[in-house]
Design an enzyme around this catalytic site. Structure first.
Site: not given
Lengths: 314, 483
Positions: B325-327
């Protein structure tokens, strides 16, 4: 809601002087420089602006007033001019951009009544926002409303902090009673009457020539410079724009010298001394663009000859 | 618009005064003002991407209505999928398209096949991961009949775009935030004053702690090949405080700002670096995201029920998805994987719920055991942050190898300076204040509450002074904007 807004308002009214009190105490009592991150320009810092300002405040008349950055206060030696019968005062300051130059000119023009203003127009200075010079002048320059407005124009926390601290030092008399050493061995600088700062001959700053590049003059600094030109026209004071000589190889490495020259010469009298004389790093300059005393002597000799020949001084 | 910008300093009071003075008699107008203000706030960065928010809002509003009308489960499921596909489709395209393309190409080329396709130059819309998850929570909750769909489009648009938390959370649940848009708002002095305190503390965390730590974290991570183990570890420590100060600072400003408008957002951080084990850390770090994944991914997968292998699988899925989700970078997956590995022993030994209370609840200092637990948990977290901050896997590996070197136990001379010392002193001051306030919503919530007002105000002014003296002078965006 009304109570909230009232409290917020009172809080800000208390917070502003509170901030000033803590800032002043912190700036003047904490001995470690690293703990004064946004208060990094102080009285008597680099460039001898404090001594220069004190001297300027006592001058009644000068033939030539020089403005500009370190190229100005390290490039025009009043002793050499004095030998030729010319009184010169150097009002240059570290990284001085036209924004600060305009304020200083307004501050001193009527007081020192020069016949000629020489403006050192090193294009690198026109690329800068002028914050460093604002901080220097706020800490060491004259204390007046126009100088204070430099902080608001910069709109930078360092400028506000410097202004608050200066106001305190001014009002409690610390500014007046300070004695700046004329010789600063750490920087290799000696202050010479007339606003000049001479670098020790042994001092060399290691520098390498970068890849070819172009000057990029900021529009806001150019506008301030146009104001300077207009002001001098209005006051009927002659202006000579000068680029003092820089290392010849460094000069040739700049791609838009012609463009810069034509831009300045379009405004009036302008001489780029890098075109007239070839000086060299280490021999005549202590870095790529600051003159050593030997370079200053060569440059000032040619400049004085030009001033005489062209009739700039009566 | 950045919270730490001059624009926001003008924007916030203007919206506040309009909200409470001009529109105070009409809930609908107040909500409309929030929508307009939120769109201006977001559009300040890039107005073109407002269309994405508007489209998501429209789709989820309509899907909500259809879910209410539709009685048949299979049709309801179809509507839910429409919302999921639209929202995750946008997210997937803007955030992950190039990542998948490059990895597919690399995988196929490994087996001797060349597949075409060029990476696109895609601008990641700020906050897309946050508002996508927020709006998804609405359709999922309506689908599960936990929430009645809204008939008020303005309220729904305000819920999706609410400016304080639009670009970096906390990721709100529709069940918690949406009903607040239906309720008449009464200005509350204690709530607003508390909001101001939280905003102040948030700015301190961001401007003083995060941005100063960033200077060293960036220096060390960007030149990692030339530093000793101790310096690299120091860089990781600085990054740990940078990301905490940055992200929790943003959350504090967001929550505090919401309070000024009469809203209560969920808590996003609860002093995570005082955790005694990784499970506790994850109950205290980015709470709104962790609980989102817990409620909408982990529990539907079976959670901690079922077989041991099922539990292990679920733990890995939740942490890897959270990392992803963060990247779009494998480094985030490694970060997630490391945390899963840290967490697993606690789950298998059923120790994952052993530290539910605030540390040293009834004393001023932690016990030796608690101190040791906190130290170990913190070091594990710091080590995991290395892969989070690294540019790529090779970079992360190089730093790990560098840290676990004999030079780990040397003095980090390469960066030793009085400025570094200043940064360390600021961090220690910060940790001290956080420790004092660890039982509260945020550290300075009730600090000095029993003392006279002049003392409390002097404390706030001192914090403002510290910001003025130590803030970075360039506008620095929040790290989580890139996610």
């Amino acid at each position: 809601m009304k109570v909230f807004l009232k409290r917020i308002l009172i809080f800000f009214l208390v917070a502003i002087p509170g901030y000033c009190v803590i800032l002043v105490a912190w700036s003047n009592l904490i001995p470690f420089e690293a703990f004064k991150k946004n208060m990094n320009y102080k009285m008597g810092s680099y460039g001898h602006m404090y001594t220069r300002t004190n001297e300027a405040n006592n001058i009644q008349k000068t033939d030539v007033l020089v403005l500009g950055s370190s190229h100005a206060y390290r490039g025009f030696d009043p002793r050499i001019f004095k030998n030729e019968g010319i009184e010169l005062f150097n009002l240059g300051s570290s990284n001085q951009t036209p924004r600060q130059g305009l304020v200083l000119l307004k501050e001193y023009l009527n007081q020192v009544k020069p016949e000629l203003v020489i403006y050192e127009v090193y294009p690198g200075i026109f690329q800068q926002d002028g914050l460093e010079s604002t901080l220097d002048i706020l800490a060491n320059g004259p204390f007046s409303w126009p100088v204070a407005t430099l902080a608001f124009k910069a709109n930078h926390i360092k400028a506000y902090n410097a202004l608050i601290n200066r106001a305190f030092l001014q009002f409690c008399g610390t500014y007046e009673s300070y004695n700046e050493p004329l010789v600063k061995p750490k920087d290799g600088d000696t202050y010479v009457r007339g606003g000049y700062v001479q670098k020790d001959d042994s001092y060399v700053r290691a520098q390498r020539i970068k890849n070819a590049y172009s000057w990029n003059i900021r529009q806001d600094q150019w506008s301030y410079f146009l104001e300077i030109v207009e002001l001098l026209k209005k006051e009927k004071v002659e202006l000579l724009m000068v680029q003092s000589p820089i290392d010849s190889t460094y000069f040739e490495n700049i791609l838009n010298n012609d463009e810069v020259d034509s831009r300045f010469s379009g405004l009036g009298n302008y001489i780029n001394f890098s075109r007239l004389m070839k000086l060299h790093y280490k021999e005549d300059l202590y870095d790529l663009h600051h003159l050593k005393q030997s370079g200053v002597e060569k440059f000032n000799k040619v400049l004085i000859e030009t001033l005489m020949e062209e009739g700039y001084l009566k | 618009m950045l919270f730490n910008s001059f624009d926001f300093a003008i924007f916030l009071p203007v919206v506040f005064l309009l909200y409470w003075f001009v529109f105070k008699h009409s809930l609908r107008l107040q909500n409309a003002l929030i929508v307009v203000a939120s769109y201006v706030f977001y559009g300040w960065w890039d107005w073109r991407f407002l269309s994405l928010i508007l489209f998501s809002t429209l789709v989820d509003f309509l899907v909500g209505k259809q879910l209410e009308k539709e009685a048949k489960d299979n049709k309801r499921r179809l509507w839910l999928w429409l919302s999921v596909v639209v929202n995750l489709g946008f997210l997937g395209f803007f955030k992950y398209f190039n990542f998948f393309l490059e990895n597919f190409q690399a995988a196929f080329s490994f087996f001797g096949f060349e597949i075409g396709g060029r990476a696109l130059s895609i601008v990641l819309p700020v906050g897309i991961s946050f508002y996508t998850f927020q709006t998804l929570s609405y359709t999922i909750d309506v689908y599960k009949r936990k929430l009645k769909p809204t008939q008020d489009f303005i309220a729904f648009a305000a819920f999706v775009s609410f400016f304080p938390q639009l670009v970096a959370g906390p990721i709100e649940r529709a069940t918690h935030l949406l009903p607040q848009f239906y309720r008449k708002r009464q200005f509350s002095y204690p709530l607003a004053a508390n909001g101001c305190r939280q905003i102040l503390w948030g700015f301190f965390k961001k401007l003083v702690i995060a941005d100063n730590c960033a200077e060293y974290a960036n220096l060390i991570f960007n030149n990692s090949e030339s530093y000793s183990g101790s310096t690299l570890f120091l860089g990781a420590l600085f990054f740990a405080f940078q990301i905490y100060g940055d992200f929790s600072g943003y959350s504090d400003i967001a929550i505090g700002t919401s309070r000024l408008f009469g809203f209560d957002l969920m808590k996003n951080f609860a002093f995570p670096y005082f955790s005694r084990d990784i499970a506790e850390f994850w109950r205290r770090w980015h709470i709104s995201l962790s609980t989102w994944f817990r409620d909408y991914v982990y529990i539907p997968l079976g959670g901690s029920r079922g077989s041991k292998w099922g539990q292990i699988r679920n733990v890995f899925i939740i942490f890897l998805v959270s990392g992803f989700w963060h990247g779009a970078n494998w480094t985030f997956m490694v970060w997630g994987g490391l945390n899963a590995l840290y967490f697993l022993p606690l789950l298998l030994l059923k120790l994952n719920r052993s530290n539910m209370e605030v540390v040293a609840e009834r004393s001023s200092f932690p016990s030796a055991k608690e101190l040791l637990q906190m130290g170990i948990t913190f070091i594990l977290t710091v080590l995991a942050w290395v892969s989070f901050r690294a540019e790529d896997i090779a970079h992360a590996w190089q730093i790990y190898v560098g840290i676990f070197d004999s030079t780990l136990f040397t003095v980090p001379r390469e960066v030793l300076s009085s400025k570094l010392l200043m940064c360390i002193v600021l961090v220690l001051f910060f940790v001290f204040v956080e420790w004092l306030g660890r039982r509260r919503e945020f550290a300075i919530e009730y600090l000095l509450e029993a003392h006279p007002r002049w003392l409390r105000w002097s404390w706030y002014i001192f914090l403002i002074f510290l910001m003025g003296m130590f803030m970075q002078t360039e506008e620095t965006p929040f790290i989580y904007f890139q996610f």
